[in-house]
Design a protein around this motif. Structure first.
Motif, mmCIF file in Angstrom:
data_model
loop_
_atom_site.group_PDB
_atom_site.id
_atom_site.type_symbol
_atom_site.label_atom_id
_atom_site.label_comp_id
_atom_site.label_asym_id
_atom_site.label_seq_id
_atom_site.Cartn_x
_atom_site.Cartn_y
_atom_site.Cartn_z
ATOM 1 N N LEU A 335 0.840 -1.203 0.000
ATOM 2 C CA LEU A 335 0.000 0.000 0.000
ATOM 3 C C LEU A 335 0.871 1.248 0.000
ATOM 4 O O LEU A 335 0.599 2.208 -0.715
ATOM 5 C CB LEU A 335 -0.908 0.040 1.242
ATOM 6 C CG LEU A 335 -2.083 -0.914 1.319
ATOM 7 C CD1 LEU A 335 -2.923 -0.589 2.546
ATOM 8 C CD2 LEU A 335 -2.952 -0.850 0.074
ATOM 9 N N ALA A 336 1.942 1.215 0.811
ATOM 10 C CA ALA A 336 2.836 2.380 0.889
ATOM 11 C C ALA A 336 3.515 2.618 -0.457
ATOM 12 O O ALA A 336 3.615 3.759 -0.926
ATOM 13 C CB ALA A 336 3.882 2.171 1.981
ATOM 14 N N MET A 337 3.964 1.547 -1.110
ATOM 15 C CA MET A 337 4.625 1.680 -2.412
ATOM 16 C C MET A 337 3.676 2.298 -3.432
ATOM 17 O O MET A 337 4.042 3.192 -4.198
ATOM 18 C CB MET A 337 5.080 0.302 -2.921
ATOM 19 C CG MET A 337 6.238 -0.286 -2.148
ATOM 20 S SD MET A 337 6.532 -2.001 -2.589
ATOM 21 C CE MET A 337 7.465 -1.819 -4.096
ATOM 22 N N LEU A 338 2.419 1.819 -3.416
ATOM 23 C CA LEU A 338 1.443 2.301 -4.394
ATOM 24 C C LEU A 338 1.057 3.745 -4.134
ATOM 25 O O LEU A 338 1.003 4.570 -5.044
ATOM 26 C CB LEU A 338 0.178 1.438 -4.336
ATOM 27 C CG LEU A 338 0.318 0.031 -4.906
ATOM 28 C CD1 LEU A 338 -0.917 -0.792 -4.550
ATOM 29 C CD2 LEU A 338 0.508 0.089 -6.417
ATOM 30 N N LYS A 339 0.813 4.072 -2.862
ATOM 31 C CA LYS A 339 0.324 5.424 -2.572
ATOM 32 C C LYS A 339 1.412 6.466 -2.747
ATOM 33 O O LYS A 339 1.154 7.563 -3.214
ATOM 34 C CB LYS A 339 -0.225 5.477 -1.140
ATOM 35 C CG LYS A 339 -0.826 6.835 -0.781
ATOM 36 C CD LYS A 339 -1.651 6.752 0.487
ATOM 37 C CE LYS A 339 -2.209 8.098 0.877
ATOM 38 N NZ LYS A 339 -3.067 8.009 2.058
ATOM 39 N N TYR A 340 2.628 6.117 -2.360
ATOM 40 C CA TYR A 340 3.690 7.121 -2.368
ATOM 41 C C TYR A 340 4.728 6.915 -3.465
ATOM 42 O O TYR A 340 5.786 7.544 -3.447
ATOM 43 C CB TYR A 340 4.334 7.206 -0.984
ATOM 44 C CG TYR A 340 3.324 7.685 0.040
ATOM 45 C CD1 TYR A 340 2.775 8.967 -0.068
ATOM 46 C CD2 TYR A 340 2.875 6.855 1.046
ATOM 47 C CE1 TYR A 340 1.809 9.400 0.823
ATOM 48 C CE2 TYR A 340 1.910 7.289 1.951
ATOM 49 C CZ TYR A 340 1.386 8.559 1.833
ATOM 50 O OH TYR A 340 0.438 8.995 2.714
ATOM 51 N N GLY A 341 4.408 6.014 -4.422
ATOM 52 C CA GLY A 341 5.266 5.859 -5.589
ATOM 53 C C GLY A 341 6.682 5.413 -5.257
ATOM 54 O O GLY A 341 7.652 6.021 -5.702
ATOM 55 N N ILE A 342 6.802 4.370 -4.459
ATOM 56 C CA ILE A 342 8.130 3.854 -4.110
ATOM 57 C C ILE A 342 8.329 2.536 -4.861
ATOM 58 O O ILE A 342 7.513 1.625 -4.744
ATOM 59 C CB ILE A 342 8.261 3.640 -2.584
ATOM 60 C CG1 ILE A 342 7.774 4.897 -1.843
ATOM 61 C CG2 ILE A 342 9.693 3.288 -2.210
ATOM 62 C CD1 ILE A 342 7.670 4.749 -0.340
ATOM 63 N N ALA A 343 9.414 2.448 -5.647
ATOM 64 C CA ALA A 343 9.524 1.327 -6.579
ATOM 65 C C ALA A 343 10.064 0.045 -5.941
ATOM 66 O O ALA A 343 9.570 -1.035 -6.227
ATOM 67 C CB ALA A 343 10.413 1.727 -7.754
ATOM 68 N N ASP A 344 11.055 0.150 -5.074
ATOM 69 C CA ASP A 344 11.725 -1.065 -4.600
ATOM 70 C C ASP A 344 11.444 -1.298 -3.118
ATOM 71 O O ASP A 344 11.801 -0.484 -2.271
ATOM 72 C CB ASP A 344 13.244 -0.933 -4.830
ATOM 73 C CG ASP A 344 13.962 -2.265 -4.644
ATOM 74 O OD1 ASP A 344 13.407 -3.160 -3.964
ATOM 75 O OD2 ASP A 344 15.074 -2.405 -5.184
#
Ligand code: PHE
Length: 375
Positions: A335-344
């Motif tokens: 969820l954090a990767m998707l919401k805040y655009g974090i790739a790895d």
């Protein structure tokens, strides 16, 4: 004392007052003139010994002197206090426009995982859920058996699960592979040893609880790390049904991703502890190389859920003839990767302060727990 002498006394005191340099000087003049043994007090004392006629004349003169000197002392005191304050302000003046000669104080950042746990907790709290936690080191019974995993289920094997060496009783504890064992803990109010902090309040149906925490699987690539985070949800009541499940999840996804309408797709799936089981996809847009949730025509798998299996309710000490409910499990890191655009995902746990400086959150930047994207 004659009128002339009084006049002299007055002049003498006034000169002293005028020459006073500071508050201490003035205090001294007050004592020497108006104090018990002061010069004016001595004159006042004499009035008592005078004849009525003498007193008639001397009384107003001496009392007048007393009043005059009292007023002059007060006034001088005021002036001196103001002067002292002014001098202090001059002396203690700080030039706030001067640039700092030291580097600004470094401030910490809130890790995106902590931020997202806070956001999830706030959203579910608003829907009446409480928050519970369970231990990372779990028994095989709660992680698998109580959740209706058959004894030969492949997830029990070494390549998925981190087992700990057996204890003196021969029990092999493990690092929990999901947050689902906390479902049983919540239903049974199991309190691990003396540490009962995983449950914030006694839970009896109706149960509405979310359970965030660390989970572990032997896995590592761009989107998998051996340690990751999940949030479990559990609702048990007499009439909780799949429609409630869908509403709760859609409401959550809309709040979390800050979109008004989100399309979801519930696909049949399998988990031993839910029946029926489903995986939920959210609408997304993958065009232009990006990933936008809540628009477009693509789908992204985001969580697992289902109606709590009767065996699980039974293992939780509840009668499945009376109670029913639903559960869901969501990957927090994802969820954090998707919401805040974090790739790895791996960078989440590298403890690189430069990464945290970029992706982390400033505690005071966030106007609300929902600050999220707009802050
Ligand atoms: N525990 C499941 C997993 O880790 C997710 C899940 C939770 C599925 C609750 C259904 C109900 O994949």
């Amino acid at each position: 004392m004659t009128e002339l002498n009084i006049k002299k006394l007055e002049e003498q005191i006034i000169t002293q007052i005028n020459e006073a340099q500071n508050i201490a000087d003035i205090e001294q003049i007050r004592v020497s003139s108006l104090g018990k043994k002061g010069s004016i007090s001595a004159q006042l004392a004499k009035l008592g010994k005078m004849s009525p006629d003498e007193r008639k004349i001397a009384g107003p003169i001496i009392n007048g002197l007393k009043q005059k000197i009292t007023a002059l002392i007060e006034q001088k005191l005021k002036e001196l206090k103001a002067k002292e304050l002014e001098e202090r302000l001059k002396k203690e003046w700080v030039d706030i426009s001067l640039p700092l000669n030291e580097a600004p104080i470094a401030s910490g950042r809130i890790h995106p995982v902590s931020q997202v746990i806070d956001e999830i907790s706030a959203i579910f709290s608003d829907m009446g859920f409480s928050i519970a936690e369970g231990p990372d080191i779990e028994t095989d019974y709660l992680n698998f058996t109580a959740l209706n995993f058959p004894s030969d289920h492949p997830a029990r094997e070494m390549h998925d699960t981190f087992f700990l060496p057996p204890n003196e009783k021969g029990e092999k504890k493990l690092l929990r592979t999901h947050t689902s064992p906390v479902q049983i803990r919540a239903m049974k109010k199991i309190e691990e040893e003396a540490k009962a902090d995983w449950v914030t309040e006694p839970i009896e149906p109706p149960i509405r609880v979310i359970m965030p925490g660390r989970t572990y699987r032997c896995d590592s690539d761009q989107t998998h790390t051996p340690m990751f985070h999940q949030v479990e949800g559990l609702v048990v009541d007499k009439s909780s049904h799949i429609g409630h499940l869908r509403w709760v999840l859609e409401e959550f996804l809309q709040s979390f991703f800050e979109v008004d309408n989100i399309k979801t797709r519930f696909r049949p799936s399998f988990f031993p502890f839910t029946e029926p089981s489903m995986e939920v996809d959210v609408q997304c847009d993958r065009s232009e190389g990006g990933m936008k949730i809540g628009q477009g025509t693509d789908w992204l798998e985001i969580l697992g859920c289902g109606m709590v299996h009767p065996n699980v309710l039974r293992n939780g000490g509840l009668d499945p003839e009376i109670y029913q409910g639903f559960a869901f499990g969501i990957g927090i890191d994802r969820l954090a990767m998707l919401k805040y655009g974090i790739a790895d995902l791996r960078a989440f746990f590298d403890a690189d302060v430069r990464w945290l400086d970029h992706y982390g959150f400033r505690p005071l930047d966030i106007p609300t727990l929902f600050g999220g994207l707009s802050s």
